[in-house]
Design a protein around this motif. Structure first.
Motif, PDB file in Angstrom:
ATOM      1  N   ARG A   1       0.867  -1.178   0.000  1.00 40.90           N
ATOM      2  CA  ARG A   1       0.000   0.000   0.000  1.00 40.90           C
ATOM      3  C   ARG A   1       0.902   1.226   0.000  1.00 40.90           C
ATOM      4  NH1 ARG A   1      -2.321   3.509   3.812  1.00 40.90           N
ATOM      5  NH2 ARG A   1      -4.331   4.359   3.144  1.00 40.90           N
ATOM      6  N   MET A   2       0.719   2.090  -0.979  1.00 38.72           N
ATOM      7  CA  MET A   2       1.610   3.239  -1.153  1.00 38.72           C
ATOM      8  C   MET A   2       0.883   4.539  -0.821  1.00 38.72           C
ATOM      9  SD  MET A   2       3.282   2.153  -4.787  1.00 38.72           S
ATOM     10  CE  MET A   2       3.810   0.461  -5.095  1.00 38.72           C
ATOM     11  N   THR A   3       1.544   5.385  -0.059  1.00 45.47           N
ATOM     12  CA  THR A   3       0.985   6.697   0.266  1.00 45.47           C
ATOM     13  C   THR A   3       2.051   7.757   0.021  1.00 45.47           C
ATOM     14  OG1 THR A   3       1.610   6.398   2.596  1.00 45.47           O
ATOM     15  CG2 THR A   3      -0.638   5.825   1.976  1.00 45.47           C
ATOM     16  N   PRO A   4       1.677   8.888  -0.579  1.00 46.92           N
ATOM     17  CA  PRO A   4       2.673   9.926  -0.866  1.00 46.92           C
ATOM     18  C   PRO A   4       3.162  10.611   0.401  1.00 46.92           C
ATOM     19  CG  PRO A   4       0.464  10.691  -1.413  1.00 46.92           C
ATOM     20  CD  PRO A   4       0.336   9.242  -1.059  1.00 46.92           C
TER      21      PRO A   4
ATOM     22  N   GLY B   1      -5.607  10.374  -4.255  1.00 44.70           N
ATOM     23  CA  GLY B   1      -4.886  11.176  -3.282  1.00 44.70           C
ATOM     24  C   GLY B   1      -3.485  11.597  -3.685  1.00 44.70           C
ATOM     25  N   TRP B   2      -3.151  11.448  -4.969  1.00 45.93           N
ATOM     26  CA  TRP B   2      -1.823  11.844  -5.438  1.00 45.93           C
ATOM     27  C   TRP B   2      -1.874  13.246  -6.030  1.00 45.93           C
ATOM     28  CZ3 TRP B   2       2.105   8.494  -4.362  1.00 45.93           C
ATOM     29  CH2 TRP B   2       1.725   7.211  -3.976  1.00 45.93           C
ATOM     30  N   LEU B   3      -0.790  14.013  -5.810  1.00 43.43           N
ATOM     31  CA  LEU B   3      -0.714  15.363  -6.348  1.00 43.43           C
ATOM     32  C   LEU B   3      -0.855  15.353  -7.866  1.00 43.43           C
ATOM     33  CD1 LEU B   3       2.287  16.763  -4.273  1.00 43.43           C
ATOM     34  CD2 LEU B   3      -0.063  17.608  -4.182  1.00 43.43           C
ATOM     35  N   VAL B   4      -1.600  16.319  -8.374  1.00 38.80           N
ATOM     36  CA  VAL B   4      -1.802  16.467  -9.812  1.00 38.80           C
ATOM     37  C   VAL B   4      -0.846  17.540 -10.333  1.00 38.80           C
ATOM     38  CG1 VAL B   4      -3.425  17.175 -11.606  1.00 38.80           C
ATOM     39  CG2 VAL B   4      -4.204  15.745  -9.708  1.00 38.80           C
ATOM     40  N   THR B   5      -0.143  17.241 -11.403  1.00 35.75           N
ATOM     41  CA  THR B   5       0.755  18.209 -12.033  1.00 35.75           C
ATOM     42  C   THR B   5       0.536  18.215 -13.539  1.00 35.75           C
ATOM     43  OG1 THR B   5       2.574  16.663 -12.476  1.00 35.75           O
ATOM     44  CG2 THR B   5       2.520  17.707 -10.282  1.00 35.75           C
TER      45      THR B   5
ATOM     46  N   GLY C   1       8.609  12.694  -9.386  1.00 33.10           N
ATOM     47  CA  GLY C   1       8.902  11.384  -8.829  1.00 33.10           C
ATOM     48  C   GLY C   1       7.718  10.700  -8.187  1.00 33.10           C
ATOM     49  N   ASN C   2       7.991   9.866  -7.202  1.00 39.00           N
ATOM     50  CA  ASN C   2       6.956   9.030  -6.596  1.00 39.00           C
ATOM     51  C   ASN C   2       5.926   9.794  -5.797  1.00 39.00           C
ATOM     52  OD1 ASN C   2       9.273   6.328  -6.035  1.00 39.00           O
ATOM     53  ND2 ASN C   2       7.680   6.435  -7.593  1.00 39.00           N
ATOM     54  N   VAL C   3       6.183  11.044  -5.446  1.00 41.81           N
ATOM     55  CA  VAL C   3       5.180  11.808  -4.714  1.00 41.81           C
ATOM     56  C   VAL C   3       3.976  12.117  -5.604  1.00 41.81           C
ATOM     57  CG1 VAL C   3       6.021  14.151  -5.226  1.00 41.81           C
ATOM     58  CG2 VAL C   3       4.898  13.681  -3.028  1.00 41.81           C
ATOM     59  N   ILE C   4       4.147  11.996  -6.930  1.00 44.04           N
ATOM     60  CA  ILE C   4       3.028  12.174  -7.841  1.00 44.04           C
ATOM     61  C   ILE C   4       2.709  10.924  -8.648  1.00 44.04           C
ATOM     62  CG2 ILE C   4       3.386  14.652  -8.054  1.00 44.04           C
ATOM     63  CD1 ILE C   4       4.630  14.142 -10.820  1.00 44.04           C
ATOM     64  N   ASP C   5       3.673   9.998  -8.750  1.00 41.15           N
ATOM     65  CA  ASP C   5       3.460   8.805  -9.563  1.00 41.15           C
ATOM     66  C   ASP C   5       4.103   7.595  -8.877  1.00 41.15           C
ATOM     67  OD1 ASP C   5       3.171   6.822 -11.436  1.00 41.15           O
ATOM     68  OD2 ASP C   5       4.179   7.892 -13.065  1.00 41.15           O
ATOM     69  N   PRO C   6       3.306   6.722  -8.271  1.00 39.68           N
ATOM     70  CA  PRO C   6       3.879   5.572  -7.567  1.00 39.68           C
ATOM     71  C   PRO C   6       4.586   4.593  -8.485  1.00 39.68           C
ATOM     72  CG  PRO C   6       1.489   5.376  -7.703  1.00 39.68           C
ATOM     73  CD  PRO C   6       1.830   6.750  -8.186  1.00 39.68           C
ATOM     74  N   ARG C   7       4.355   4.672  -9.785  1.00 39.65           N
ATOM     75  CA  ARG C   7       4.969   3.745 -10.725  1.00 39.65           C
ATOM     76  C   ARG C   7       6.359   4.179 -11.170  1.00 39.65           C
ATOM     77  NH1 ARG C   7       0.379   4.386 -15.059  1.00 39.65           N
ATOM     78  NH2 ARG C   7       0.924   6.519 -14.443  1.00 39.65           N
ATOM     79  N   ALA C   8       6.748   5.410 -10.858  1.00 40.19           N
ATOM     80  CA  ALA C   8       7.997   5.960 -11.377  1.00 40.19           C
ATOM     81  C   ALA C   8       9.213   5.249 -10.789  1.00 40.19           C
ATOM     82  CB  ALA C   8       8.070   7.453 -11.080  1.00 40.19           C
ATOM     83  N   GLN C   9      10.065   4.720 -11.663  1.00 37.99           N
ATOM     84  CA  GLN C   9      11.349   4.169 -11.241  1.00 37.99           C
ATOM     85  C   GLN C   9      12.336   5.321 -11.040  1.00 37.99           C
ATOM     86  OE1 GLN C   9      11.790   1.459 -14.694  1.00 37.99           O
ATOM     87  NE2 GLN C   9      11.995  -0.168 -13.182  1.00 37.99           N
ATOM     88  N   ALA C  10      13.536   5.001 -10.567  1.00 35.55           N
ATOM     89  CA  ALA C  10      14.538   6.040 -10.346  1.00 35.55           C
ATOM     90  C   ALA C  10      14.870   6.780 -11.638  1.00 35.55           C
ATOM     91  CB  ALA C  10      15.800   5.429  -9.745  1.00 35.55           C
ATOM     92  N   VAL C  11      14.989   6.046 -12.728  1.00 39.12           N
ATOM     93  CA  VAL C  11      15.318   6.693 -13.997  1.00 39.12           C
ATOM     94  C   VAL C  11      14.178   7.605 -14.450  1.00 39.12           C
ATOM     95  CG1 VAL C  11      14.431   4.777 -15.418  1.00 39.12           C
ATOM     96  CG2 VAL C  11      16.226   6.281 -16.312  1.00 39.12           C
ATOM     97  N   THR C  12      12.939   7.209 -14.180  1.00 42.47           N
ATOM     98  CA  THR C  12      11.795   8.039 -14.523  1.00 42.47           C
ATOM     99  C   THR C  12      11.786   9.307 -13.685  1.00 42.47           C
ATOM    100  OG1 THR C  12      10.600   5.953 -14.824  1.00 42.47           O
ATOM    101  CG2 THR C  12       9.312   7.984 -14.910  1.00 42.47           C
ATOM    102  N   ALA C  13      12.034   9.164 -12.384  1.00 40.31           N
ATOM    103  CA  ALA C  13      12.065  10.312 -11.494  1.00 40.31           C
ATOM    104  C   ALA C  13      13.154  11.292 -11.901  1.00 40.31           C
ATOM    105  CB  ALA C  13      12.261   9.850 -10.062  1.00 40.31           C
ATOM    106  N   ALA C  14      14.317  10.766 -12.292  1.00 37.42           N
ATOM    107  CA  ALA C  14      15.401  11.637 -12.723  1.00 37.42           C
ATOM    108  C   ALA C  14      14.986  12.458 -13.939  1.00 37.42           C
ATOM    109  CB  ALA C  14      16.647  10.808 -13.039  1.00 37.42           C
ATOM    110  N   GLY C  15      14.315  11.813 -14.894  1.00 41.04           N
ATOM    111  CA  GLY C  15      13.825  12.537 -16.063  1.00 41.04           C
ATOM    112  C   GLY C  15      12.787  13.582 -15.696  1.00 41.04           C
ATOM    113  N   MET C  16      11.908  13.248 -14.764  1.00 36.62           N
ATOM    114  CA  MET C  16      10.906  14.209 -14.315  1.00 36.62           C
ATOM    115  C   MET C  16      11.565  15.409 -13.643  1.00 36.62           C
ATOM    116  SD  MET C  16       8.274  11.365 -12.772  1.00 36.62           S
ATOM    117  CE  MET C  16       6.954  12.418 -12.218  1.00 36.62           C
TER     118      MET C  16
END
Length: 334
Positions: A244-247, A263-267, A282-297
């Motif tokens: 269970r994931m929570t931001p 309940g996730w922030l919308v951007t 990153g994960n504060v808006i998208d629980p599916r984001a991997q590290a490489v995805t977060a870096a790109g974001m």
């Protein structure tokens, strides 16, 4: 901590006084990459980091081009050294609250009483994984107990894998993992299968072991057995579960940012929240984001944020230029 320790001391600081163009909250891949881009754009940047990355329990990072197989803490240590090279400040601490500043921008309050001023704030605080209360899960989380098949499925390829039914998405997780091994077993635990889901399991070749899990057992420091409540044992090389994931957004919950139905922030695509000057990656808006995805974001947000700062500065300079022109205008002779 894994990796070369001599890269961290150049970036750690407790100096939390002064104003910044941007304060980044969170020192993971998303936050550090945002700070790197902004510092290279000659912005004054502070990264507030509590030093508790979500992927810290994992021995290796995967699916990150040029960093595949590298310990995640090593990646962060290198990133800290890189942002320091361009003048960004890293502050060891935890943010207690973010609030609007009276003169525009934001006031960032840290635990312990220190405060920071920023024109813009980037939220890169990630999420919290709530794990099931099953003996052995927490101890082996990130080692032999995993969430993401794309991060860790290859390491247990062709070996016995057990998926714990603890989330509505658990059946889909089991079906997906069949891509990596023909020896996948789904234990319903507290997520029984529907008739349609059971049919999908049969068609996909996923075995179903009815019952609940009582414990995960290790041998020589590695996961060896999933023990069921009725006494049966399932030998396995890896367990996957959907936590269970929570931001981690408590420090800025009072700002009234728009959230989705989960309940996730919308951007927007660049990371802008509904609150001007407040960004999230990153994960504060998208629980599916991997590290490489977060870096790109983080990079995408930094590009857009710097352009917004430039626009603000152009408007300020233009107003000053026009005011100076009016005051210097010659007075007509009467």
């Amino acid at each position: 901590m894994t990796g070369a320790n001599n890269t961290t001391t150049t970036t750690d600081t407790t100096d939390s006084r002064g104003a910044y163009d941007v304060i980044v909250i969170g020192g993971g891949a998303g936050g550090l990459n945002a700070a790197l881009v902004l510092a290279r754009a000659r912005r004054t940047v502070a990264v507030v980091d509590a030093g508790e990355p979500r992927n810290a329990p994992s021995a290796h990072m995967h699916s990150f081009l040029s960093r595949d197989g590298v310990p995640p803490l090593t990646v962060l240590e290198v990133g800290r050294a890189e942002i320091a090279r361009y003048g960004a400040v890293r502050i060891d601490g935890r943010v207690e609250q973010v609030e609007p500043a009276g003169t525009g921008g934001y006031l960032v309050r840290l635990e312990g009483g220190a405060t920071l001023d920023a024109r813009h704030v980037v939220l890169a605080t990630g999420l919290h994984d709530e794990l099931p209360d099953i003996p052995g899960v927490r101890a082996m989380w990130g080692q032999d107990v995993h969430f993401c098949p794309y991060c860790h499925g290859y390491e247990v390829r062709d070996q016995p894998i057990v998926v714990l039914g603890v989330h509505p998405a658990s059946p889909g997780q089991a079906l997906l993992l069949r891509q990596w091994s023909s020896r996948v077993t789904y234990v319903p635990h507290d997520r029984p299968l529907t008739e349609e889901e059971r049919e999908r399991m049969d068609a996909r070749g996923v075995e179903v072991a009815e019952g609940t899990v009582s414990a995960l057992l290790a041998k020589d420091g590695r996961l060896h057995t999933v023990e069921l409540a009725d006494g049966r044992s399932l030998e396995c090389a890896g367990v996957f579960l959907f936590p269970r994931m929570t931001p981690n957004d408590g420090a800025f919950a009072g700002l009234g940012c728009e959230k989705d139905e989960q309940g996730w922030l919308v951007t927007d695509r660049a990371g802008r929240t509904s609150r001007p000057g407040l960004w999230a990656v990153g994960n504060v808006i998208d629980p599916r984001a991997q590290a490489v995805t977060a870096a790109g974001m983080g990079a995408a947000a930094a590009f857009a944020l710097n352009h917004d700062l430039v626009d603000e500065e152009i408007e300020r300079d233009l107003a000053a230029h026009r005011a100076a022109g009016r005051s210097a205008a010659p007075v007509a002779a009467s």
